[in-house]
Design a protein around this motif. Structure first.
Motif, short mmCIF file in Angstrom:
data_model
loop_
_atom_site.label_atom_id
_atom_site.label_comp_id
_atom_site.label_asym_id
_atom_site.label_seq_id
_atom_site.Cartn_x
_atom_site.Cartn_y
_atom_site.Cartn_z
N LEU A 1 40.91 -58.03 -35.46
CA LEU A 1 41.51 -56.91 -34.76
C LEU A 1 40.69 -56.51 -33.53
N ILE A 2 39.40 -56.81 -33.54
CA ILE A 2 38.55 -56.54 -32.39
C ILE A 2 38.63 -57.67 -31.37
N VAL A 3 38.49 -58.90 -31.86
CA VAL A 3 38.34 -60.05 -30.98
C VAL A 3 39.65 -60.43 -30.29
N VAL A 4 40.77 -60.40 -31.02
CA VAL A 4 42.03 -60.89 -30.45
C VAL A 4 42.46 -60.13 -29.20
N PRO A 5 42.52 -58.78 -29.21
CA PRO A 5 42.94 -58.10 -27.98
C PRO A 5 41.98 -58.30 -26.82
N VAL A 6 40.68 -58.38 -27.10
CA VAL A 6 39.71 -58.63 -26.04
C VAL A 6 39.91 -60.03 -25.48
N PHE A 7 40.08 -61.01 -26.36
CA PHE A 7 40.30 -62.40 -25.94
C PHE A 7 41.55 -62.52 -25.07
N ILE A 8 42.65 -61.88 -25.49
CA ILE A 8 43.88 -61.95 -24.72
C ILE A 8 43.72 -61.26 -23.37
N ALA A 9 43.12 -60.05 -23.38
CA ALA A 9 42.96 -59.28 -22.14
C ALA A 9 42.14 -60.05 -21.11
N GLU A 10 41.08 -60.73 -21.58
CA GLU A 10 40.19 -61.43 -20.66
C GLU A 10 40.68 -62.83 -20.30
N SER A 11 41.74 -63.31 -20.96
CA SER A 11 42.25 -64.66 -20.71
C SER A 11 43.61 -64.66 -20.03
N SER A 12 44.11 -63.48 -19.63
CA SER A 12 45.48 -63.37 -19.14
C SER A 12 45.52 -62.83 -17.72
N PRO A 13 46.41 -63.36 -16.88
CA PRO A 13 46.66 -62.76 -15.57
C PRO A 13 47.22 -61.35 -15.71
N THR A 14 46.95 -60.50 -14.74
CA THR A 14 47.40 -59.11 -14.81
C THR A 14 48.90 -58.99 -15.03
N ARG A 15 49.68 -59.86 -14.40
CA ARG A 15 51.14 -59.71 -14.42
C ARG A 15 51.72 -59.87 -15.83
N VAL A 16 51.01 -60.56 -16.74
CA VAL A 16 51.55 -60.77 -18.10
C VAL A 16 50.61 -60.23 -19.17
N ARG A 17 49.52 -59.56 -18.78
CA ARG A 17 48.51 -59.14 -19.75
C ARG A 17 49.09 -58.20 -20.81
N GLY A 18 49.81 -57.18 -20.37
CA GLY A 18 50.38 -56.24 -21.33
C GLY A 18 51.37 -56.90 -22.26
N GLY A 19 52.25 -57.74 -21.70
CA GLY A 19 53.25 -58.41 -22.52
C GLY A 19 52.64 -59.33 -23.55
N LEU A 20 51.55 -60.04 -23.17
CA LEU A 20 50.90 -60.94 -24.12
C LEU A 20 50.26 -60.17 -25.27
N MET A 21 49.68 -59.03 -24.96
CA MET A 21 49.06 -58.25 -26.04
C MET A 21 50.12 -57.61 -26.94
N VAL A 22 51.25 -57.25 -26.38
CA VAL A 22 52.35 -56.75 -27.22
C VAL A 22 52.95 -57.89 -28.03
N ALA A 23 52.91 -59.12 -27.49
CA ALA A 23 53.40 -60.27 -28.24
C ALA A 23 52.65 -60.44 -29.55
N TYR A 24 51.37 -60.07 -29.56
CA TYR A 24 50.59 -60.10 -30.81
C TYR A 24 51.21 -59.17 -31.85
N GLN A 25 51.67 -57.99 -31.41
CA GLN A 25 52.34 -57.07 -32.33
C GLN A 25 53.70 -57.60 -32.75
N VAL A 26 54.41 -58.27 -31.82
CA VAL A 26 55.70 -58.88 -32.17
C VAL A 26 55.54 -59.83 -33.35
N THR A 27 54.56 -60.71 -33.25
CA THR A 27 54.38 -61.69 -34.32
C THR A 27 53.75 -61.07 -35.56
N THR A 28 53.01 -59.96 -35.39
CA THR A 28 52.52 -59.24 -36.56
C THR A 28 53.69 -58.70 -37.38
#
Length: 467
Positions: free
Chosen positions: A122-149
């Protein structure tokens, strides 16, 4: 559909990050809900008391708190990528141990170990996604984690429903190992995040990482900004509770706490009991109806995924919490006015639970990962996510233990009245403290707090791709 379009046009590295988040989200969600079905059969098979059953549900939550408290420094010490790989191994190992546990003590220990793995993730995944994603899709990718949750939560209920006739709680718990094994092999292909490389002074590796994430873009301006921010940060935990970071820490801890104390996991862990109180009976209803609730929740979080990078974080979050307040009001009325459940009262109660859960996944459930990954500067990012998720899990443990006796003592009207009041307080808290981070680089968000919680420049244009 701009989010899907942007993902398709992103680098292969970003696609692998997205797939890894998907697989880990499914595993996390499945481990949340599978215990609800397993508990129906564990009591008879192992001869457990009600206190021991509650212990199995709570052991994961306590383990999550331990994992969340340690996830920040682990991620900073060994890196985001290696941490993710160890998380996948932990999911596989502890899920298998749960499935083969011969008696209560070993099962309790395996559930606790699984909880530690979840807490670190829960700590590592959002940090990993935030630091590995372009700004234009960063929010959507982190919400995608909740979609699959949420998809994983649905899978947990459906697997329990399908296996109800066999009463195979071991298979229900052990199947969580499958998606975790898949994500391990995906993670072999991801690159370490540029922020972590710069945290360790490895500028050349950071440049190579940025070039893989954003091919065709000059990485040097972003490297310069990140290095400048890192030079102004100590990375010490105590500094998060003074100066300009105090407000950010108060926001993170408060948001994390409100996300769980408003009651969502009570409706997941104890959903069969809630639906029984609403007048439903039988395995098909007590396990099938929660799956239907989560399917509706899945639709809500998918909508959130598509709008969060366009509408913004604050409107999505406030809309979700407002919906929860309305749903709690309906549930209070249903429980208070009904002499006996059946017919329309059961239907209205079920619809209110659906509305409550959809409001949660649209707002709180989606935005927790966004704010966990975006709120803090680079040296504090993992520690800040740890603070937020530790507060979140502490509230989760309180709700998990308090909900059954509270429901018995004050009834459904009282319980959902309390949840509604807490949601109203959360709405006010968000209104005054939550920043709008849409279209902002991570280094810009860091300067927001340093500037007295004010933006010093207009938001970026949508085609800017630096983080």
């Amino acid at each position: 559909m701009s989010f899907i379009h942007d993902i398709r046009n992103s680098s292969r590295s970003v696609v692998v990050v997205a797939l890894s988040a998907v697989a880990l989200g499914i595993t996390y969600g499945y481990d949340i809900s599978n215990i609800a079905g397993a508990l129906l059969f564990l009591e008879t098979d192992l001869g457990l008391s009600s206190g021991e059953l509650a212990g199995l549900a709570t052991a994961v939550v306590v383990g999550q708190i331990v994992g969340a408290l340690n996830g920040g420094w682990i991620s900073n010490a060994i890196g985001r990528k290696l941490s993710m790989q160890l998380i996948a191994i932990g999911y596989v190992g502890f899920s298998v141990l749960c499935a083969i546990a011969p008696e209560y003590a070993s099962l309790l220990a395996a559930r606790f170990g699984l909880g530690i793995t979840i807490g670190i993730s829960l700590i590592v995944v959002p940090v990993f996604i935030a630091e590995s994603s372009p700004t234009r899709v960063r929010g959507g990718l982190m919400v995608a984690y909740q979609v699959t949750t949420v998809a994983g939560i649905i899978a947990g209920y459906l697997v329990a429903w399908l296996l109800a006739a066999t009463e195979s709680w071991r298979a229900i718990l052990g199947m969580a190992a499958v998606p975790a094994a898949l994500v391990f092999f995906l993670l072999l292909r991801v690159v370490e995040t540029p922020h972590w490389y710069l945290l360790k002074g490895r500028v050349r590796a950071a440049r190579a990482s940025l070039e893989r994430i954003n091919p065709g873009h000059d990485p040097q301006p972003l490297i310069a900004r990140i290095e400048a921010d890192l030079q102004q940060e100590t990375g010490r935990l105590r500094d998060m509770f003074r100066g300009h970071l105090l407000r950010a820490s108060v926001f993170a801890i408060g948001l994390g706490f409100f996300i769980q104390i408003t009651g969502i996991n009570a409706t997941i862990y104890y959903s069969p009991h809630i639906f029984a109180d609403l007048g439903f009976s039988g395995h098909a209803a007590l396990l099938g109806l929660p799956a239907i609730v989560q399917f509706c929740a899945l639709l809500a979080v998918i909508v959130s995924m598509f709008v969060v990078d366009n509408a913004g974080r604050r409107p999505v979050l406030l809309t979700g919490v407002g919906t929860m307040i309305v749903a709690n009001t309906v549930l209070v009325a249903v429980f208070a006015l009904s002499d006996g459940f059946g017919g329309w009262t059961s239907v209205v109660g079920f619809a209110a639970i659906v509305l409550f859960t959809m409001g949660y996944t649209f707002g709180f459930g989606a935005l927790v990962w966004v704010y966990a990954g975006e709120t803090f500067p680079a040296k504090y990012r993992a520690l800040g996510a740890s603070l937020m998720l530790t507060a979140n899990l502490t509230a989760n443990a309180i709700v998990a233990q308090a909900f059954p006796p509270l429901l018995e003592s004050v009834g459904g009207a009282g319980v959902f009245g309390i949840f509604g009041a807490l949601a109203a307080i959360a709405f006010v808290f968000i209104w005054f403290l939550a920043p709008e981070t849409k279209d902002r680089d991570l280094d810009e968000i860091a300067r927001y707090w340093a500037n007295g919680a004010r933006w010093d420049v207009p938001s970026i244009t949508p085609d800017r791709t630096a983080r």
